[in-house]
Design an enzyme around this catalytic site. Structure first.
Site, PDB file in Angstrom:
ATOM      1  N   THR A  35     -12.841  32.845 -26.552  1.00 48.55           N
ATOM      2  CA  THR A  35     -12.119  33.919 -25.852  1.00 48.55           C
ATOM      3  C   THR A  35     -11.845  35.136 -26.727  1.00 48.55           C
ATOM      4  O   THR A  35     -11.403  35.000 -27.863  1.00 48.55           O
ATOM      5  CB  THR A  35     -10.778  33.366 -25.346  1.00 48.55           C
ATOM      6  OG1 THR A  35     -11.029  32.154 -24.638  1.00 48.55           O
ATOM      7  CG2 THR A  35     -10.078  34.364 -24.441  1.00 48.55           C
TER       8      THR A  35
ATOM      9  N   GLU B 240     -17.775  42.372 -42.402  1.00 47.57           N
ATOM     10  CA  GLU B 240     -17.731  43.723 -41.852  1.00 47.57           C
ATOM     11  C   GLU B 240     -16.462  44.400 -42.342  1.00 47.57           C
ATOM     12  O   GLU B 240     -15.639  43.778 -43.024  1.00 47.57           O
ATOM     13  CB  GLU B 240     -17.789  43.683 -40.314  1.00 47.57           C
ATOM     14  CG  GLU B 240     -16.649  42.923 -39.666  1.00 47.57           C
ATOM     15  CD  GLU B 240     -16.892  42.659 -38.171  1.00 47.57           C
ATOM     16  OE1 GLU B 240     -18.033  42.413 -37.771  1.00 47.57           O
ATOM     17  OE2 GLU B 240     -15.907  42.701 -37.421  1.00 47.57           O
TER      18      GLU B 240
ATOM     19  N   HIS C 123     -14.784  45.252 -32.760  1.00 42.48           N
ATOM     20  CA  HIS C 123     -13.921  44.103 -33.022  1.00 42.48           C
ATOM     21  C   HIS C 123     -12.498  44.576 -33.332  1.00 42.48           C
ATOM     22  O   HIS C 123     -12.320  45.578 -34.019  1.00 42.48           O
ATOM     23  CB  HIS C 123     -14.414  43.314 -34.230  1.00 42.48           C
ATOM     24  CG  HIS C 123     -15.616  42.466 -33.947  1.00 42.48           C
ATOM     25  ND1 HIS C 123     -16.539  42.160 -34.921  1.00 42.48           N
ATOM     26  CD2 HIS C 123     -16.045  41.871 -32.823  1.00 42.48           C
ATOM     27  CE1 HIS C 123     -17.482  41.396 -34.391  1.00 42.48           C
ATOM     28  NE2 HIS C 123     -17.218  41.207 -33.114  1.00 42.48           N
TER      29      HIS C 123
END
Lengths: 361, 288
Positions: free
Chosen positions: B101, B213, B247
């Site tokens: 999720t 990242e 993100h």
């Protein structure tokens, strides 16, 4: 989303954290006549969501008499490129000492982290780099509704009595407002007690709805439109429009563009399971920005079906050349749809990016 | 094999939803191809007694584990209910919980992870694609056809970028021991440090690719914590500061967590860092 200082202070005040007396004034509104009731000396503060406001001339002293003129001066300004649409007129505090207090989400411990420093009003990141021992740090379990006494002692030493209540009230703000950062810098002592002289509150973007915030002001109108389609979108200033699926792959595509000497116009992640309509909207959104010479679509499908993507690209029918790298489910069908219609197709990311950089130069 | 193997029975929370019912057959097709147990039970409150692609659905985790031996759970429920699912599974004693999720408020995540730790459960994610140990088990949504069995571990904060990397590795003839997507959120249950520690004790893993990242410092912390050979890659070299790159966790804040400083710190620890994804296989080969 970052709240304005005045909004954060209203929240802090509701949670019992003392804030200076003050009034908000929007651009175009008259400055209230009874400013003398706020204090004999005032501070006018531009309400902009950027740091380093004081150094950029966004905070000016005034008396009740000359406040309207100073307010007018502030409304003419841009603070680090942001126009001033609202100011906060506050009483000027007689400050004894400035401290720093904040609560943030600590990735390493997966817990809230409380920071306290005896030198406030400064750039805390810089202070932490230069003298790490001057910033005291305590992690607190997210399951606790109050900061336990031992943690207050670790954080505040012999100042528990003075600052313990403020820390616990800020803890409550942090938890109940879904904050990812709740900061008081400086937290000041005066002969009338402790005050939050400044306030910074950033609300978790994933919790805006349950916090009753309907518009994310951190986003530009185009970014908001993208969000309404379920895209993650960031505007950049280059010539190559980029569409990818997944944040990491899209970022890696931008990096590769830079590596080969090109400049991306945007970051757009269409998300998982992108269908025809979503791809169409994405291509049109990216193509609609002035200066975009070429569009690069880099999709690696797990759930995403390449034939759906191909139809979306075709339906978008934009003027710019769309370079396509598709891999994954129904790859052959997808390629067949675009074949011979003027959409250059590439097997790897590197080849696709090189071609886009050439076309975008 | 670091979080499960072919003997691991899988429970899917949100089994009757769009995502759950899409991914259950994919996980089970893979399980059949490797002789594994696959998804043995589904849970959706109020849908007990139904079946999804032959998998029995229960009203609660408690009811499901009364009937089945479950070693891991995969969560596909929406953000508002996901952390309740994590806690329900941890409370029921399921040792490995994979939360696919996305968009869960970070305060909920912090609480659920803290609770799961008290119950002794390991949480992977949220906002992650899960993991695959080729030839053994798939827990989540990583496309199995891209992966191949071999000696290289992969840890990543991303989904599709991970697929790109394992695609490149497989094409170069380098197989993977386990591929773990740890998630793109700022707060995640298993960090690079945790997964690297598992790989260090895994006889099947000879080297690890760390795909990071922008945002935070979990990559550097992980690399500094281990002595297993590591190859790095950091996405977001071109990312502007203070902008969230898709993100929730991918943001350079207050001058911290930018790609250049991450790469510098990793290289200072002796870790080769690829500048392009396509360079990763050659760097990995040096360690094999």
């Amino acid at each position: 989303m970052r709240l304005l200082e005045c909004e954060a202070k209203e929240i802090y005040a509701r949670y019992g954290i003392p804030v200076p007396k003050g009034v908000r004034v929007k651009a175009g509104e008259p400055v209230p006549a009874d400013l003398a009731t706020i204090g004999p000396e005032l501070v006018l503060k531009a309400q902009v969501e950027v740091g380093g406001r004081g150094k950029a001339g966004g905070i000016l002293p005034a008396t009740p008499a000359d406040a309207p003129r100073v307010a007018e001066e502030l409304f003419q300004k841009e603070i680090r490129g942001v126009p001033v649409r609202e100011i906060l007129i506050e009483e000027r505090l007689l400050i004894r000492h400035e401290f720093y207090l904040s609560i943030l989400v600590d990735r390493s411990s997966r817990q809230p982290l409380i920071l306290f420093a005896e030198a406030g009003g400064v750039d805390i990141e810089q202070a932490a780099r230069e003298t790490p021992e001057a910033v005291r740090r305590v992690t607190v379990s997210p399951l606790l509704s109050e900061v336990p006494p031992f943690a207050l002692r670790d954080l505040l030493g012999d100042m528990v009595k003075e600052f313990g209540p403020v820390v616990n009230r800020l803890w409550k703000v942090f938890r109940e407002k879904d904050a990812i950062l709740a900061e008081v810098n400086p937290l000041v002592t005066t002969d009338r007690g402790v005050f939050a002289a400044d306030a910074k509150l950033i609300v978790d973007d994933n919790a805006l709805t349950r916090q009753g915030i309907t518009v994310n002001r951190d986003l530009s109108p185009r970014e908001r439109e993208a969000e309404s389609h379920g895209f993650s979108y960031v505007e950049l200033d280059g010539t190559i429009g980029v569409i990818g699926n997944g944040a990491g792959l899209t970022m890696a595509t931008l990096d590769l563009i830079q590596f080969y000497g090109g400049r991306a116009a945007n970051f757009l992640d269409v998300g998982g399971g992108a269908d025809k309509e979503r791809v169409k909207h994405a291509v049109r959104l990216v193509a609609g920005r002035p200066g975009v010479k070429v569009i690069l679509v880099n999709l690696l499908g797990g759930i995403t079906r390449c034939d759906d993507v191909a139809r979306g690209i075709l339906d978008a029918g934009v003027a710019q050349t769309v370079m396509v790298r598709l891999a994954g489910t129904n790859e052959a069908e997808g390629k067949a749809i675009l074949d011979g219609r003027g959409y250059p197709m590439f097997a790897t990311m590197d080849e696709a990016v090189k071609a886009a950089v050439e076309a975008g130069a | 094999m670091i979080y499960g193997d072919r003997h691991t029975g899988i429970l899917v929370q949100g089994a009757t939803g769009q995502q759950g019912s899409f991914h259950i057959p994919h996980m089970n097709t893979y399980a059949r191809s490797v002789g594994g147990r696959g998804v043995v039970a589904g849970v959706t409150p109020g849908k007990g007694g139904q079946e999804v692609h032959g998998v029995p659905v229960y009203d609660s985790v408690r009811a499901a584990i009364a009937e089945h031996d479950v070693g891991a759970a995969v969560i596909f429920v929406p953000a508002a209910a996901a952390t309740d699912s994590i806690m329900e599974e941890a409370h029921a004693g399921i040792p490995v919980i994979v939360a696919i999720t996305e968009r869960i408020p970070v305060h909920d995540t912090m609480k659920a992870i803290a609770y799961a730790r008290m119950e002794g459960a390991t949480v992977i994610g949220p906002n992650c694609p899960g993991l695959i140990s080729p030839g053994e088990v798939k827990l989540g949504i990583i496309p199995a056809h891209l992966a191949s069995r071999g000696p290289v571990g992969v840890i990543s904060r991303s989904g599709t970028l991970t697929y790109e990397v394992i695609h490149e590795l497989t094409r170069a003839g380098i197989g993977q021991s386990t591929v773990v997507g740890i998630g793109g959120d700022p707060v995640i249950g298993q960090t690079f440090t945790d997964v690297l520690e598992r790989f260090r004790h895994d006889p099947a893993t000879k080297a690890v690719v760390v795909i990071g990242e922008v945002g935070g410092a979990l990559e550097e912390e992980g690399v500094a914590s281990t002595d297993i050979p590591v190859v790095g890659y950091i996405a977001g070299v071109s990312a502007p500061p203070e902008k969230r790159m898709g993100h929730a966790g991918a943001i350079v804040e207050g001058g911290e967590g930018d790609a250049a400083s991450k790469i510098r710190r990793m290289e200072a620890l002796g870790v080769p860092v690829a500048r392009r994804v396509a360079e990763i296989p050659a760097l990995v080969k040096e360690f094999l």
